[in-house]
Every structure is written in structure tokens, then in C-alpha cells.
Design a protein around this motif. Structure first.
Motif, PDB file in Angstrom:
ATOM      1  N   LEU A 246      52.101  10.580 -24.715  1.00 50.25           N
ATOM      2  CA  LEU A 246      52.686  11.911 -24.678  1.00 50.25           C
ATOM      3  C   LEU A 246      53.605  12.058 -23.467  1.00 50.25           C
ATOM      4  O   LEU A 246      53.352  11.463 -22.418  1.00 50.25           O
ATOM      5  CB  LEU A 246      51.586  12.968 -24.601  1.00 50.25           C
ATOM      6  CG  LEU A 246      50.590  13.006 -25.754  1.00 50.25           C
ATOM      7  CD1 LEU A 246      49.449  13.954 -25.426  1.00 50.25           C
ATOM      8  CD2 LEU A 246      51.287  13.420 -27.043  1.00 50.25           C
ATOM      9  N   PRO A 247      54.653  12.864 -23.587  1.00 53.84           N
ATOM     10  CA  PRO A 247      55.445  13.196 -22.403  1.00 53.84           C
ATOM     11  C   PRO A 247      54.573  13.932 -21.384  1.00 53.84           C
ATOM     12  O   PRO A 247      53.546  14.528 -21.734  1.00 53.84           O
ATOM     13  CB  PRO A 247      56.547  14.113 -22.951  1.00 53.84           C
ATOM     14  CG  PRO A 247      56.502  13.963 -24.431  1.00 53.84           C
ATOM     15  CD  PRO A 247      55.123  13.550 -24.796  1.00 53.84           C
ATOM     16  N   GLU A 248      55.003  13.917 -20.128  1.00 52.36           N
ATOM     17  CA  GLU A 248      54.227  14.593 -19.092  1.00 52.36           C
ATOM     18  C   GLU A 248      54.157  16.096 -19.338  1.00 52.36           C
ATOM     19  O   GLU A 248      53.115  16.718 -19.168  1.00 52.36           O
ATOM     20  CB  GLU A 248      54.835  14.309 -17.717  1.00 52.36           C
ATOM     21  CG  GLU A 248      54.031  14.907 -16.559  1.00 52.36           C
ATOM     22  CD  GLU A 248      54.602  14.542 -15.213  1.00 52.36           C
ATOM     23  OE1 GLU A 248      54.182  15.131 -14.210  1.00 52.36           O
ATOM     24  OE2 GLU A 248      55.495  13.664 -15.166  1.00 52.36           O
ATOM     25  N   ARG A 249      55.255  16.701 -19.750  1.00 52.93           N
ATOM     26  CA  ARG A 249      55.316  18.123 -20.094  1.00 52.93           C
ATOM     27  C   ARG A 249      56.016  18.244 -21.441  1.00 52.93           C
ATOM     28  O   ARG A 249      57.034  17.584 -21.675  1.00 52.93           O
ATOM     29  CB  ARG A 249      56.056  18.929 -19.021  1.00 52.93           C
ATOM     30  CG  ARG A 249      55.388  18.880 -17.653  1.00 52.93           C
ATOM     31  CD  ARG A 249      56.241  19.558 -16.584  1.00 52.93           C
ATOM     32  NE  ARG A 249      56.273  21.009 -16.740  1.00 52.93           N
ATOM     33  CZ  ARG A 249      57.373  21.712 -17.008  1.00 52.93           C
ATOM     34  NH1 ARG A 249      58.538  21.087 -17.175  1.00 52.93           N
ATOM     35  NH2 ARG A 249      57.327  23.019 -17.128  1.00 52.93           N
ATOM     36  N   PHE A 250      55.499  19.081 -22.314  1.00 50.45           N
ATOM     37  CA  PHE A 250      56.089  19.173 -23.650  1.00 50.45           C
ATOM     38  C   PHE A 250      55.712  20.491 -24.314  1.00 50.45           C
ATOM     39  O   PHE A 250      54.730  21.143 -23.942  1.00 50.45           O
ATOM     40  CB  PHE A 250      55.623  18.008 -24.532  1.00 50.45           C
ATOM     41  CG  PHE A 250      54.125  17.945 -24.753  1.00 50.45           C
ATOM     42  CD1 PHE A 250      53.527  18.582 -25.836  1.00 50.45           C
ATOM     43  CD2 PHE A 250      53.305  17.251 -23.866  1.00 50.45           C
ATOM     44  CE1 PHE A 250      52.144  18.522 -26.036  1.00 50.45           C
ATOM     45  CE2 PHE A 250      51.931  17.179 -24.052  1.00 50.45           C
ATOM     46  CZ  PHE A 250      51.356  17.818 -25.136  1.00 50.45           C
ATOM     47  N   LEU A 251      56.510  20.860 -25.298  1.00 50.54           N
ATOM     48  CA  LEU A 251      56.175  21.934 -26.219  1.00 50.54           C
ATOM     49  C   LEU A 251      55.504  21.314 -27.440  1.00 50.54           C
ATOM     50  O   LEU A 251      55.742  20.156 -27.783  1.00 50.54           O
ATOM     51  CB  LEU A 251      57.432  22.698 -26.639  1.00 50.54           C
ATOM     52  CG  LEU A 251      58.234  23.351 -25.525  1.00 50.54           C
ATOM     53  CD1 LEU A 251      59.493  23.997 -26.088  1.00 50.54           C
ATOM     54  CD2 LEU A 251      57.394  24.372 -24.762  1.00 50.54           C
ATOM     55  N   LEU A 252      54.683  22.109 -28.123  1.00 49.23           N
ATOM     56  CA  LEU A 252      53.912  21.595 -29.256  1.00 49.23           C
ATOM     57  C   LEU A 252      54.166  22.439 -30.489  1.00 49.23           C
ATOM     58  O   LEU A 252      54.284  23.675 -30.412  1.00 49.23           O
ATOM     59  CB  LEU A 252      52.419  21.628 -28.915  1.00 49.23           C
ATOM     60  CG  LEU A 252      51.430  21.173 -29.997  1.00 49.23           C
ATOM     61  CD1 LEU A 252      51.609  19.698 -30.310  1.00 49.23           C
ATOM     62  CD2 LEU A 252      49.992  21.454 -29.555  1.00 49.23           C
TER      63      LEU A 252
END
Length: 318
Positions: free
Chosen positions: A154-160
Motif C-alpha cells: 500500500l502507499p504510505e498515504r492514500f484515499l480508499l
């Protein structure tokens, strides 16, 4: 009072892995041994109902509803999207005409929101006296503090975004969402849900990630790791992912109006965006929520079960 619940949806992966399957599982778990679940597919439902000497039959989706139920019928109507958008969803009208005819005959119709209740009155002519609005709830698996699944990169910060991608449902607008994220410089997007052959076209290196179908525990971890859940849906019957994300402490951005506006009104950590602001406005709102914590909803499936049991009592005592 002897109540039979049609649980055959749990034997059909196309239903069991979607919101309907979660509804059936959570409701049965919360009702416990007060009800008799009928799970065997391929047999006429009426035979099992009569053998059980049921006082009430609850069909928890229109997919299994029968014109000959064998007992006074309670049916859950999750939405009326096929009737509202027939060119998109009604490849053949016959099956749905039969289903909706059975719904019209039901002693009580449970709907998840006032928005669906209004549709049922307007499109099916069901009087409000036979409609019961029962909001749903997050499953117990969805809670703060669950670690994201280690198997996923997963990216370090992301929208889902969470939903079915087999194929993508046009009203969910996930294709427009993915396209907007691909051309922006903001947070990347993770799409979680069962995938079909069209789904890989949504992905883009470094911007849009597909993780496929995940378990409830893994999904709870995804919710908890996400900066925000983003829901660009044009229409929902309820919107379970919204309350699941809130239960995990994750904020939610969605368009205002309709069922999602009803479900998220006043929810701590929810941002409702005017549809006129478009997908970019929704993404701006979701990114602005990053780093904030949502307030988990107090409602549980025990509450849903008690309200549903009360509806069975109305029907059995009629």
C-alpha cells in the motif's frame, strides 16, 4: 413466534460477497436462535417455509422473493435503482416485474433509508403504513486499531474506495473517480473489492491501486490505514462502506443528498459535498480530511435486529 429467514443469498458468491451478503450475515448473527435460517439453494422456498410452520418469512433481498412465500412475508428492499434507471439495469424486465409484484404483496417492507422509502411509495405504490425504515450498522469486525494487511503493498498515504468491480457499477462512478486521481497530483487511490476483467483498466502505476477482494479483517485494516474513504456514488440505498469506515475511525467524503446524505448527516468525520462540485471537489474534500479522526457510530446490528424483530411481531400479530 416462529420466523424463517431466507438465507440462500449466502450460498451465491455474487450476493454473499456484496452488501446483501453482509446484511444477511450480520442480521442472522444478531438475531441468533430466535429465527430459523433456510440456506439450501435449488429447492422451492415455500416447501421449507411450510415445513418449518413459519408464522413469518423474511426475505432479506428481492433476489429471492417469491409470489408464493408460504407465510406472511417481510421483505427488505435495499434500493430501487433498476426501476429508476431501467436502460442501464433492466436487461430483461420480466424477472424484476415478478420480484416487484411480490414486494407489493408483502405484509411489511423494510427499507434502509427514508430515501428508499420515498422511492417505494412513488415507484411501487407501497403505502407508508407498510414501510419500515431500519438503518443498518457496521459489522463488529470494523473497529479502530486493526493493522493494515501485510500482504498488500500500500502507499504510505492514500484515499480508499470500496465496492464491487465485477463489473464496475455505473452509479458508483468509480471509473470517473479513478480517471480524476490519475490526472491529479494529490493522494493516490486504493480500490478494494472483487474484480472482473474490466477492473485492471482502472489501475495506474503510483496513482490507482487495485487490491481485489479482501476479508473483513483486512478491510478493517484498509479503512484504518486510509486517509479518508471517498464515495462518488450518484445513488445508494444505504452505503455500508461509509459507516464501516467511520467505525474504524476513518473520515468519509461523499456527495450530499439521497441516502448517503441521510446516513452521514451529523456524523463526526463525514464531509458532504454538493454534487455540483464534481469529482474534483469531492477529492479536495477527502484530502482535506486527511489526518483527522472520525467518531465511530453508536448503532450496532443488535439495534437493527431488535427493530427487525419488532416488524416480525407486527406481521405475526396482524
Amino acid at each position: 413466534m416462529r420466523v424463517v429467514v431466507d438465507a440462500r443469498a449466502l450460498s451465491d458468491p455474487a450476493l454473499a460477497e456484496r452488501g446483501i451478503g453482509r446484511y444477511v450475515r450480520c442480521l442472522l448473527d444478531a438475531l441468533g436462535d430466535r429465527v430459523v435460517p433456510l440456506r439450501r439453494p435449488g429447492r422451492p422456498l415455500v416447501l421449507g417455509v411450510r415445513r418449518a410452520r413459519a408464522d413469518v418469512l423474511h426475505t432479506p433481498s428481492i433476489d429471492g422473493v417469491s409470489l408464493v412465500p408460504g407465510a406472511p412475508l417481510v421483505v427488505t428492499l435495499h434500493d430501487l435503482v433498476p426501476l429508476k434507471h431501467p436502460r442501464t439495469y433492466l436487461r430483461t424486465g420480466l424477472r424484476h416485474r415478478v420480484r416487484y409484484a411480490a414486494v407489493k404483496r408483502a405484509a411489511r417492507v423494510i427499507v434502509p433509508t427514508q430515501a428508499v422509502a420515498a422511492d417505494a411509495e412513488r415507484l411501487l405504490g407501497i403505502p407508508s403504513a407498510r414501510l419500515r425504515v431500519i438503518h443498518e450498522a457496521p459489522a463488529p469486525a470494523f473497529r479502530p486499531g486493526v493493522a493494515p494487511p501485510a500482504r498488500l503493498r500500500l502507499p504510505e498515504r492514500f484515499l480508499l474506495w470500496v465496492g464491487g468491480l465485477d463489473p464496475p457499477d455505473p452509479r458508483k462512478r468509480v471509473e470517473q473517480l479513478a480517471a480524476a486521481v490519475r490526472r491529479r497530483d494529490g493522494l493516490p487511490l486504493v480500490l478494494a473489492g472483487r474484480v472482473g476483467p474490466d477492473a485492471p483498466a482502472l489501475a495506474a502505476p503510483g496513482r490507482v491501486f487495485l487490491v481485489g477482494r479482501v476479508s473483513d479483517e483486512e478491510l478493517a485494516g484498509l479503512y484504518g490505514a486510509a486517509a479518508a474513504l471517498v464515495l462518488p456514488s450518484a445513488e445508494e440505498g444505504f452505503g455500508l462502506p461509509a459507516v464501516e469506515a467511520l467505525a474504524c475511525g476513518t473520515p468519509v467524503a461523499a456527495f450530499s443528498g439521497g441516502a448517503l446524505g441521510e446516513v452521514l448527516a451529523g456524523a463526526g468525520g463525514a464531509r458532504l459535498v454538493d454534487p455540483g462540485e464534481g469529482i474534483d471537489g469531492l477529492l479536495d474534500a477527502a484530502e482535506a480530511l486527511a489526518g483527522t479522526a472520525a467518531t465511530p457510530p453508536q448503532r450496532t446490528w443488535a439495534d437493527v435486529a431488535e427493530e427487525t424483530w419488532a416488524v416480525y411481531g407486527e406481521v405475526a400479530g396482524a
